[in-house]
Design an enzyme around this catalytic site. Structure first.
Site, mmCIF file in Angstrom:
data_model
loop_
_atom_site.group_PDB
_atom_site.id
_atom_site.type_symbol
_atom_site.label_atom_id
_atom_site.label_comp_id
_atom_site.label_asym_id
_atom_site.label_seq_id
_atom_site.Cartn_x
_atom_site.Cartn_y
_atom_site.Cartn_z
ATOM 1 N N LYS A 65 0.830 -1.208 0.000
ATOM 2 C CA LYS A 65 0.000 0.000 0.000
ATOM 3 C C LYS A 65 0.872 1.270 0.000
ATOM 4 O O LYS A 65 0.671 2.184 -0.803
ATOM 5 C CB LYS A 65 -0.899 -0.022 1.241
ATOM 6 C CG LYS A 65 -2.116 0.849 1.105
ATOM 7 C CD LYS A 65 -2.988 0.736 2.340
ATOM 8 C CE LYS A 65 -3.967 1.891 2.374
ATOM 9 N NZ LYS A 65 -4.705 1.968 3.611
ATOM 10 N N GLU B 58 -6.400 11.215 6.959
ATOM 11 C CA GLU B 58 -6.646 11.096 5.524
ATOM 12 C C GLU B 58 -7.840 11.979 5.179
ATOM 13 O O GLU B 58 -8.763 12.095 5.991
ATOM 14 C CB GLU B 58 -6.994 9.638 5.196
ATOM 15 C CG GLU B 58 -6.410 9.162 3.891
ATOM 16 C CD GLU B 58 -6.634 7.672 3.713
ATOM 17 O OE1 GLU B 58 -5.651 6.925 3.739
ATOM 18 O OE2 GLU B 58 -7.799 7.262 3.554
ATOM 19 N N HIS C 115 -17.862 -4.534 0.057
ATOM 20 C CA HIS C 115 -16.635 -4.234 -0.689
ATOM 21 C C HIS C 115 -16.401 -5.165 -1.869
ATOM 22 O O HIS C 115 -15.289 -5.275 -2.381
ATOM 23 C CB HIS C 115 -15.401 -4.236 0.233
ATOM 24 C CG HIS C 115 -15.527 -3.259 1.360
ATOM 25 N ND1 HIS C 115 -15.534 -1.909 1.154
ATOM 26 C CD2 HIS C 115 -15.704 -3.460 2.689
ATOM 27 C CE1 HIS C 115 -15.691 -1.305 2.328
ATOM 28 N NE2 HIS C 115 -15.809 -2.218 3.265
ATOM 29 N N ARG D 64 -3.320 -7.369 -12.777
ATOM 30 C CA ARG D 64 -3.875 -8.609 -13.333
ATOM 31 C C ARG D 64 -5.030 -8.288 -14.276
ATOM 32 O O ARG D 64 -5.457 -7.133 -14.370
ATOM 33 C CB ARG D 64 -4.399 -9.500 -12.211
ATOM 34 C CG ARG D 64 -5.483 -8.799 -11.416
ATOM 35 C CD ARG D 64 -6.103 -9.665 -10.361
ATOM 36 N NE ARG D 64 -6.624 -8.892 -9.257
ATOM 37 C CZ ARG D 64 -7.812 -8.315 -9.198
ATOM 38 N NH1 ARG D 64 -8.646 -8.430 -10.198
ATOM 39 N NH2 ARG D 64 -8.195 -7.624 -8.142
#
Lengths: 506, 177
Positions: A117, A201, A236, A293
């Site tokens: 991340k 954030e 999600h 991918r």
């Protein structure tokens, strides 16, 4: 330049067949791997060769790295990982390279970088891609928190450095709430994770999930294949995707394409990939992560561009240049994808594995079904519940949606429950139809009870249908009782039974 | 010879019972009467669950799943759970439900395996309290008690090995009284 004559797909289900289809089209031989639970899976029969990767019946995993590498070596095949399992595993990609096997995907270094991340965020910042504003390191004290919050602007989110799953998170909408929220977040973080460290954030209001499909080669070429809107998510997990996004403006999309292609070139990334962004109600966009991918929703892009992404991945892995220049890629119409899961939407989406007794796929113009299911197939208990992807395309969004509604009504799957009734409901929802939906759609704008509610409260049709079905079942039972010479039952007794049944039916 | 039958039909979520008079005119051609309204129906089975139904000239493609006297009928994506009983079965059901009042058998709503048991026979449970955890397709599903009471019977063992504690839809899990 290496030539690829055979491809092993280190995966199962619809994605294995999807890759095999392109291989067959390219004159490339195919190799399937399977577990005991998947002996009857369609990907096994589709491939030219198939090898079992498990040693015991109880073993149900596709994560047998040594065995897969061994089969690829023996058969002389390159490996396409599909999505899931080994698709974003740098060790696997490296093991392929060490064994002299072509891995149809990006380099292990790129997989590793984007899998981290912080590494991905840093690399993207260096490449000029906007990331969600905030601190990368924990904030020391309230004073620093206040300074950072003022800089990036409210609302902000306080997050536990060692947190996850939503714990230790606090939304702060205005400066006067910061102090108490900061103290609470710190103490929650300490209690839950043993460390009081928190970072800040920017909180994105009404977030949209928009992603840019990219592809690069080993010759420094890179191009984008437009965007996909993936904001319809449940837990999600993406449920419906469409392209182009009904939300972002042409100005935003042009900026997103530009930064995405620039980043791919700067990274020297090759193969197919996707840059996922969060886009706020104000059209500002921020990098979330990069998927290294082929994605589940790639058919949506293929339908609007006509580009076969697997074909390009194979070409790139073999060291060839991309077949297209950016100007060759034209967008035609609008595409939409519904993921068909083996789940019961009327029972809180409980998994529904089991035997598929009836399976009829929709057809007609502008419909694509990527499926790993068939009539008589038993959906195993052990894997992901997605059994098919239904995609439609139309000249614009309205036509694509109408086509999807038509296709969903034609899709007949029995024996197991599927998410089809849920999709039908979403595609009739006003907010969805307006195109102004965000990632909170299912939680905030879609009433789950709507699935149990009927559009037409007149129950005449189901009542008549069930009554006739009951009548026919009784009739069949009666005929069987009369014609079957039960052992040990006398002729007199059977005659009596017949008399009773006739009386009952008359 | 025409054959007549009377049924009592209940649709999930609706309190009132619907009286249906059905007459088979010819094989697969019916006259159905509901609340003094008569319908002419053509009924054809296409495959195991798909049926063609033409009611007074209007055509429907519907799906029907059958389990004894219970049917699940899907019309244009709308799902209806329907129970069809004749007079005798209706009487028997009423008598049985009076006898079993207060006792509830909990059955598996999905196939999977029982990974964990949190309660034993004799334990008291609150309404909504988790009694066991069923795992299916990598997801844990809490099986909760639908009412406050005592667990009087448990029919399944728990195991981390899926092969040792597999259950199918409709398998009895436990009884709370």
């Amino acid at each position: 330049m290496p030539e690829i004559k055979k491809v092993l797909v280190a995966n199962r289900g619809e994605i294995a067949i999807r890759v095999f289809r392109t291989c067959r089209k390219m004159g490339i031989e195919t190799v399937a791997i399977y577990t005991h639970a998947d002996r009857k899976a369609p990907h096994v029969r589709y491939a030219d060769e198939a090898y079992c990767i498990t040693d015991s019946p109880a073993d149900t995993s596709y994560l047998k790295m040594d065995r897969i590498i061994d089969i690829a070596k023996k058969t002389g095949a390159a490996i396409h990982p599909g999505y899931g399992f080994y698709a974003e595993n740098a060790d696997f990609a490296r093991a392929c390279a060490d064994s002299g096997i072509i891995f149809i995907g990006p380099s292990p270094e790129h997989i590793e970088l984007m899998g981290s991340k912080t590494g991905a965020r840093k690399a993207m910042m260096e490449a000029g891609v906007p990331v969600v504003p905030g601190t990368e390191d924990p904030v020391k004290d309230l004073e620093e928190a206040r300074k950072v919050a003022d800089e990036i602007g409210y609302p902000i989110m306080l997050k536990a450095v060692h947190g996850g799953g939503g714990k230790g998170m606090r939304l702060v909408e205005k400066p006067e709430d910061l102090e108490s929220a900061f103290r609470t977040a710190q103490s929650e973080a300490l209690n839950a994770f043993g460390s009081s460290e928190v970072y800040i954030e920017k909180f994105i209001v009404q977030p949209h999930h928009v992603e840019i499909q990219v592809i690069g080669d080993k010759h420094g070429n890179a191009l984008h294949l437009f965007e996909r809107e993936c904001s319809i998510q449940r837990r999600h997990q993406k449920v419906i995707e469409e392209a182009p996004s009904p939300f972002i403006t042409d100005e935003t999309r042009a900026k997103m394409y530009e930064v995405a292609v620039k980043a791919v070139k700067k990274l020297g990334y090759y193969s197919a990939g996707t840059l996922e962004f969060i886009v706020g109600a104000d059209q500002n966009f921020y990098f979330l992560e990069m998927n290294t991918r082929l994605q589940v929703e790639h058919p949506v892009t293929e339908l609007i561009t006509g580009v076969d992404l697997v074909n390009q991945m194979i070409r790139v892995a073999a060291g060839q240049e991309l077949m297209y220049k950016q100007e060759d890629i034209q967008r035609r119409g609008h595409a939409i994808e519904c993921r068909i899961y083996a789940e019961d939407p009327t029972n809180n989406f409980a998994p529904s594995p089991g035997l598929i007794t009836v399976y009829e796929e929709p057809g007609g113009p502008n419909v694509r079904v990527d499926s790993g299911a068939y009539q008589g197939y038993e959906v195993p208990l052990y894997y992901d519940p997605m059994i098919a992807k239904l995609c439609t395309v139309g000249k614009d969004r309205e036509y694509a949606i109408r086509n999807m509604r038509r296709a969903l009504s034609e899709y007949k799957i029995a024996g197991i429950k599927t998410s089809i009734p849920f999709h039908i409901r979403v595609l009739k929802n006003e907010t969805f139809l307006s195109g102004n939906y965000d990632t909170g759609f299912i939680d905030n704008k879609f009433d789950m009870e709507d699935l149990k509610r009927r559009e037409n409260e007149d129950v005449t049709v189901p009542v008549i249908a069930a009554a006739i079905k009951q009548f026919l079942s009784e009739k069949i039972a009666a005929e069987r009782a009369v014609t079957r010479p039960d052992v040990g039952e006398s002729t007199w007794k059977r005659s009596g039974k017949l008399y009773n049944i006739c009386n009952r039916l008359a | 010879m025409p054959v007549k039958r009377d049924y009592y039909v209940t649709v999930e979520g609706r309190e009132e019972e619907i009286k249906v008079d059905l007459e088979e005119k010819e094989p697969f051609l019916y006259e159905v009467e509901i609340d003094d309204q008569k319908y002419n129906v053509d009924f054809a089975q296409i495959n195991e669950v798909v049926y063609s139904l033409i009611i007074d000239g209007k055509s429907y493609a519907i799906e029907i799943s059958e389990n004894g006297n219970n049917f699940e009928v899907i019309v244009d994506g709308d799902n209806y759970k329907v129970e069809v009983l004749d007079e005798m079965k209706r009487f028997m059901k009423m008598r049985a439900s009076a006898a079993l009042e207060g006792r509830q058998v909990i059955e598996a709503q999905m196939p999977g395996y029982i990974w964990k048991r949190l309660k034993d026979v004799g334990d008291e449970v609150e309404e909504g309290e988790t009694v066991m955890i069923l795992v299916a397709m990598k997801m844990e599903n809490e099986i909760k008690s639908p009412k406050k009471g005592v667990i009087t019977e448990i029919f399944v063992e728990a195991s981390e090995d899926p092969n040792e504690s597999t259950v199918a839809i409709g398998d009895k899990l436990f009884i709370v009284e």
